[in-house]
Enzyme design. Structure first.
Site, PDB file in Angstrom:
ATOM      1  N   TRP A 118       6.770   0.389   3.653  1.00  0.00           N
ATOM      2  CA  TRP A 118       6.988  -0.624   4.706  1.00  0.00           C
ATOM      3  C   TRP A 118       8.106  -1.585   4.311  1.00  0.00           C
ATOM      4  CZ3 TRP A 118       6.011  -6.051   5.103  1.00  0.00           C
ATOM      5  CH2 TRP A 118       5.615  -6.643   3.910  1.00  0.00           C
ATOM      6  N   HIS A 139       7.708 -12.454   1.107  1.00  0.00           N
ATOM      7  CA  HIS A 139       6.685 -13.291   0.510  1.00  0.00           C
ATOM      8  C   HIS A 139       6.138 -14.341   1.466  1.00  0.00           C
ATOM      9  CE1 HIS A 139       3.890 -14.388  -2.472  1.00  0.00           C
ATOM     10  NE2 HIS A 139       4.088 -15.620  -2.079  1.00  0.00           N
ATOM     11  N   TYR A 169       1.985 -15.225   3.407  1.00  0.00           N
ATOM     12  CA  TYR A 169       1.339 -16.511   3.708  1.00  0.00           C
ATOM     13  C   TYR A 169       1.209 -16.729   5.204  1.00  0.00           C
ATOM     14  CZ  TYR A 169       1.155 -17.357  -1.159  1.00  0.00           C
ATOM     15  OH  TYR A 169       0.840 -17.223  -2.467  1.00  0.00           O
ATOM     16  N   HIS A 212       0.804   3.077   8.083  1.00  0.00           N
ATOM     17  CA  HIS A 212      -0.433   2.297   7.904  1.00  0.00           C
ATOM     18  C   HIS A 212      -0.088   0.823   7.662  1.00  0.00           C
ATOM     19  CE1 HIS A 212      -3.956   0.523   5.934  1.00  0.00           C
ATOM     20  NE2 HIS A 212      -3.254   0.383   4.814  1.00  0.00           N
ATOM     21  N   SER A 252     -11.639 -23.138   7.480  1.00  0.00           N
ATOM     22  CA  SER A 252     -11.812 -24.595   7.486  1.00  0.00           C
ATOM     23  C   SER A 252     -12.558 -25.101   8.716  1.00  0.00           C
ATOM     24  CB  SER A 252     -10.451 -25.293   7.427  1.00  0.00           C
ATOM     25  OG  SER A 252      -9.737 -24.884   6.297  1.00  0.00           O
ATOM     26  N   ARG A 311       1.347   3.744  -7.522  1.00  0.00           N
ATOM     27  CA  ARG A 311       1.037   3.677  -6.091  1.00  0.00           C
ATOM     28  C   ARG A 311       1.948   4.643  -5.343  1.00  0.00           C
ATOM     29  NH1 ARG A 311       3.799  -2.058  -4.162  1.00  0.00           N
ATOM     30  NH2 ARG A 311       3.201  -1.460  -2.057  1.00  0.00           N
ATOM     31  N   HIS A 368       8.527 -10.162  -6.781  1.00  0.00           N
ATOM     32  CA  HIS A 368       8.357  -8.758  -6.406  1.00  0.00           C
ATOM     33  C   HIS A 368       9.364  -7.864  -7.114  1.00  0.00           C
ATOM     34  CE1 HIS A 368       5.455  -9.567  -3.179  1.00  0.00           C
ATOM     35  NE2 HIS A 368       6.107 -10.708  -3.068  1.00  0.00           N
TER      36      HIS A 368
HETATM   37  C1  HEM Z   1      -9.375  -1.839   5.939  1.00  0.00           C
HETATM   38  C2  HEM Z   1      -9.268  -0.938   5.010  1.00  0.00           C
HETATM   39  C3  HEM Z   1      -7.963  -0.512   4.338  1.00  0.00           C
HETATM   40  C4  HEM Z   1      -7.868   0.597   3.563  1.00  0.00           C
HETATM   41  C5  HEM Z   1      -8.995   1.578   3.234  1.00  0.00           C
HETATM   42  C6  HEM Z   1      -6.496   0.673   3.113  1.00  0.00           C
HETATM   43  C7  HEM Z   1      -5.993   1.679   2.305  1.00  0.00           C
HETATM   44  C8  HEM Z   1      -4.678   1.784   1.883  1.00  0.00           C
HETATM   45  C9  HEM Z   1      -4.147   2.857   1.114  1.00  0.00           C
HETATM   46  C10 HEM Z   1      -4.957   4.066   0.656  1.00  0.00           C
HETATM   47  C11 HEM Z   1      -2.832   2.592   0.865  1.00  0.00           C
HETATM   48  C12 HEM Z   1      -1.845   3.459   0.126  1.00  0.00           C
HETATM   49  C13 HEM Z   1      -1.713   3.062  -1.288  1.00  0.00           C
HETATM   50  C14 HEM Z   1      -0.731   3.953  -1.943  1.00  0.00           C
HETATM   51  O1  HEM Z   1      -1.128   5.028  -2.462  1.00  0.00           O
HETATM   52  O2  HEM Z   1       0.441   3.593  -1.912  1.00  0.00           O
HETATM   53  C15 HEM Z   1      -2.522   1.347   1.488  1.00  0.00           C
HETATM   54  C16 HEM Z   1      -1.293   0.728   1.442  1.00  0.00           C
HETATM   55  C17 HEM Z   1      -0.999  -0.490   2.049  1.00  0.00           C
HETATM   56  N1  HEM Z   1      -1.855  -1.225   2.857  1.00  0.00           N
HETATM   57 FE1  HEM Z   1      -3.798  -0.787   3.230  1.00  0.00          FE
HETATM   58  N2  HEM Z   1      -5.791  -0.388   3.601  1.00  0.00           N
HETATM   59  C18 HEM Z   1      -6.649  -1.146   4.353  1.00  0.00           C
HETATM   60  C19 HEM Z   1      -6.330  -2.323   5.013  1.00  0.00           C
HETATM   61  C20 HEM Z   1      -5.083  -2.950   5.005  1.00  0.00           C
HETATM   62  C21 HEM Z   1      -4.769  -4.188   5.679  1.00  0.00           C
HETATM   63  C22 HEM Z   1      -5.750  -5.007   6.512  1.00  0.00           C
HETATM   64  C23 HEM Z   1      -3.469  -4.451   5.418  1.00  0.00           C
HETATM   65  C24 HEM Z   1      -2.602  -5.597   5.887  1.00  0.00           C
HETATM   66  C25 HEM Z   1      -2.965  -6.576   6.677  1.00  0.00           C
HETATM   67  C26 HEM Z   1      -2.964  -3.403   4.562  1.00  0.00           C
HETATM   68  C27 HEM Z   1      -1.681  -3.357   4.053  1.00  0.00           C
HETATM   69  C28 HEM Z   1      -1.187  -2.377   3.241  1.00  0.00           C
HETATM   70  C29 HEM Z   1       0.142  -2.383   2.654  1.00  0.00           C
HETATM   71  C30 HEM Z   1       1.200  -3.488   2.827  1.00  0.00           C
HETATM   72  C31 HEM Z   1       0.268  -1.191   1.913  1.00  0.00           C
HETATM   73  C32 HEM Z   1       1.468  -0.769   1.079  1.00  0.00           C
HETATM   74  C33 HEM Z   1       2.184   0.352   1.712  1.00  0.00           C
HETATM   75  C34 HEM Z   1       3.371   0.712   0.914  1.00  0.00           C
HETATM   76  O3  HEM Z   1       3.199   0.930  -0.304  1.00  0.00           O
HETATM   77  O4  HEM Z   1       4.466   0.774   1.474  1.00  0.00           O
HETATM   78  N3  HEM Z   1      -3.968  -2.501   4.336  1.00  0.00           N
HETATM   79  N4  HEM Z   1      -3.675   0.869   2.110  1.00  0.00           N
HETATM   80 CU   LIG Z   2       5.232 -12.458  -3.112  1.00  0.00          CU
END
Ligand code: HEM
Ligand SMILES: [Cu+2]
Length: 527
Positions: free
Chosen positions: A144, A255, A259, A79, A270, A452, A305
């Site tokens: 990730w 990080h 950005y 994801h 903007s 998490r 971090h």
């Molecule tokens: C649009 C609705 C979104 C939902 C409902 C959602 C939901 C989630 C959920 C449930 C997790 C797992 C959390 C966990 O238990 O570790 C997660 C992790 C994450 N999401 Fe999303 N997300 C959304 C959008 C996004 C977007 C747009 C981005 C980035 C542009 C993003 C980046 C991430 C990242 C970086 C993680 C961390 C994964 C990890 O722990 O390795 N998410 N998200």
């Molecule tokens: Cu950072």
């Protein structure tokens, strides 16, 4: 189209299926490539989004209901990888391809063939990543961030993930080079750097930041690869290496990466806020300097971090203070956007709604960011749902709302039709409500100690998790409206004028809507 000897459009309005496919594969036109990026990104939004919904379905109740824990970890990992590298970065690359040449009065990007290649690497890289679901052992599941030693113990997916990351990195690096060269060399006569639209500025700075960050990621994952296959010990404690070193290198990329994701959204906001306030952007020069300062500061804060890895106090202090200093230029930007609206004649079309939603909710994400930046407090928040709430507030109502604002703002310019304003507003309101239903309760979960990246949790966390999951499904469903709006808008609707929005300023609004395939073959003169 005239039928005289020279039909300049003949080459890109091919008849038949194969020529049509070939046109899109071989195109070097910045508008075609922009469209490809945007369509690809929208597709990936739903792929990555479905994975989030699998996670949220599992977390609806305590206990294990739908997926086993290992598959759960694949879902969170892929994801995130898809949302970042397959969705949000390509979305902004699509905006850059479409709009940078139009905004600076250039006929195309400076390196059109490189541009084609930058895009076409993406579907291959993403396919490689997604196909790992069918390999023995499944897809990557170590997060990730790919921290060793866990990530290097993965199965067959491991080299595929790294190769995919390499390709994605090459794609980003080539795109950045193209953007920098285009902005530096192809500006219309009279368009000095300090006359460039803010969106162009933010992309110029972002492109430099990508050139700094992406090779670092490539280096880090290459070292993972050699540790796994060639007996090196960069990160293997048994051979004298240091796994914490990986975290430093990763976050020196990671990080700035956040950005890289947010700054093009700053650029779009903007453009949108001045248009619908019917006033020029307040403090243009300050906005440029603030963006550049944020880029610089983003490169010296990476260890925030890693406060809990066992760092010297001096290190913790340095990274805490530099991180908090970013609040200053960010505050300047928030202030200037607000001041732009001050005493403006505001109207609230969909792009403006998303911009104002951005302003409120991104600020909230910024505040929780300040909270996690405080070392002693971070010992409590670290690796809890508080962090998940924080980064989703900056990524979803931040970066993603920026992309939505831009999409609605320029959709009439791309398609030649006005989109359905009623549906657009509905999309905004449902999205804005469900974003908060999904992510706000996660702050409380985190403060109460829910970790998490876990598929199951103690019963005390049940209520907020149920709310969050309901929000996520609402959020997901609301996005179908967006697809509907786009399809409707491509197929018809009220004709868009050249300027589209009464308060819009800039060269992109001097060409017809839809923007013709070729523009500015004679450069416009900017006074
Ligand atoms: C649009 C609705 C979104 C939902 C409902 C959602 C939901 C989630 C959920 C449930 C997790 C797992 C959390 C966990 O238990 O570790 C997660 C992790 C994450 N999401 Fe999303 N997300 C959304 C959008 C996004 C977007 C747009 C981005 C980035 C542009 C993003 C980046 C991430 C990242 C970086 C993680 C961390 C994964 C990890 O722990 O390795 N998410 N998200
Ligand atoms: Cu950072």
């Amino acid at each position: 189209m005239s039928t005289t000897a020279i039909d300049v459009h003949a080459g890109h309005r091919p008849k038949g299926v194969l020529p049509w496919i070939l046109r899109w594969i071989t195109t070097t036109n910045h508008k075609d490539i922009g469209t490809l990026y945007l369509v690809f990104s929208l597709l990936m939004f739903f792929v990555g989004g479905s994975m989030a919904l699998v996670v949220r379905a599992e977390l609806f109740q305590p206990g294990l209901q739908f997926v086993d824990p290992y598959f759960f970890n694949q879902m969170t990992t892929v994801h995130a990888l898809i949302m970042i590298f397959g969705m949000i970065m390509p979305a902004f690359a699509g905006f850059a391809n479409w709009m940078v040449p139009l905004m600076i009065g250039a006929p195309d990007m400076a390196l059109p063939r490189l541009n084609n290649w930058s895009f076409w690497l993406l579907p291959f890289a993403t396919a490689m990543l997604l196909l790992t679901f069918f390999l023995p052992g499944g897809a990557p599941a170590a997060g990730w961030t790919m921290y060793p030693p866990l990530s290097t113990q993965a199965g067959a997916s491991f080299p595929f993930m790294i190769f995919a990351v390499h390709l994605l990195g090459i794609s980003s690096i080539m795109a950045s080079i193209n953007i920098i060269v285009t902005i530096m060399n192809l500006r219309a006569p009279g368009m000095t750097l300090m006359k460039m639209p803010m969106f162009v500025w933010t992309w110029l700075i972002t492109a430099y930041l990508m050139l700094l960050a992406m090779p670092v990621l490539a280096g880090a994952v290459t070292m993972l690869l050699t540790d796994h296959f060639f007996g090196t010990s960069f990160f293997r404690a048994a051979g004298g290496g240091d796994p914490v070193m990986y975290q430093h290198i990763f976050w020196f990329f990671g990080h700035p990466e956040v950005y890289i994701i947010i700054m093009p959204a700053f650029g779009i906001i903007s453009q949108v806020i001045p248009t619908f306030s019917r006033k020029p952007l307040f403090g243009y020069a300050a906005m440029v300097y603030a963006t550049a300062s944020i880029a610089f500061l983003s490169a010296i804060v990476w260890s925030h971090h890693m406060f809990t890895v066992g760092m010297p106090l001096a290190g913790q202090l340095f990274f805490m203070l530099t991180t908090m200093i970013i609040a200053i230029p960010t505050g300047v930007k928030i202030f200037n956007w607000t001041a732009t609206m001050w005493k403006g004649s505001l109207t609230f079309e969909t792009p403006m709604l998303f911009a104002i939603g951005f302003l409120f909710l991104f600020t909230l994400g910024g505040f929780s960011g300040l909270m996690v930046a405080i070392v002693p407090a971070d010992f409590q928040y670290h690796d809890t749902y508080f962090v998940v709430a924080h980064f989703h507030y900056v990524l979803v109502p931040g970066a993603l709302f920026g992309a939505f604002a831009g999409a609605y703002y320029w959709l009439p310019k791309w398609t030649g039709h006005m989109y359905d304003e009623r549906l657009g507003k509905l999309h905004f309101w449902l999205t804005a409500i469900f974003v908060n239903v999904t992510f706000f309760p996660q702050h409380f979960l985190g403060l109460a100690g829910m970790p998490r990246r876990i598929p199951d949790y103690a019963v005390q966390f049940a209520d907020f998790n149920a709310i969050s999951s309901i929000g996520a499904f609402g959020l997901g469903l609301a996005q179908l409206i967006f697809v509907w709006v786009i399809i409707k808008c491509i197929r018809g609707g009220e004709k868009a004028t050249d300027r589209v929005w009464e308060g819009a300023e800039g060269l992109e609004w001097t060409v017809p809507s839809p923007a013709p395939h070729h523009t500015f073959q004679t450069p416009p003169v900017v006074k």
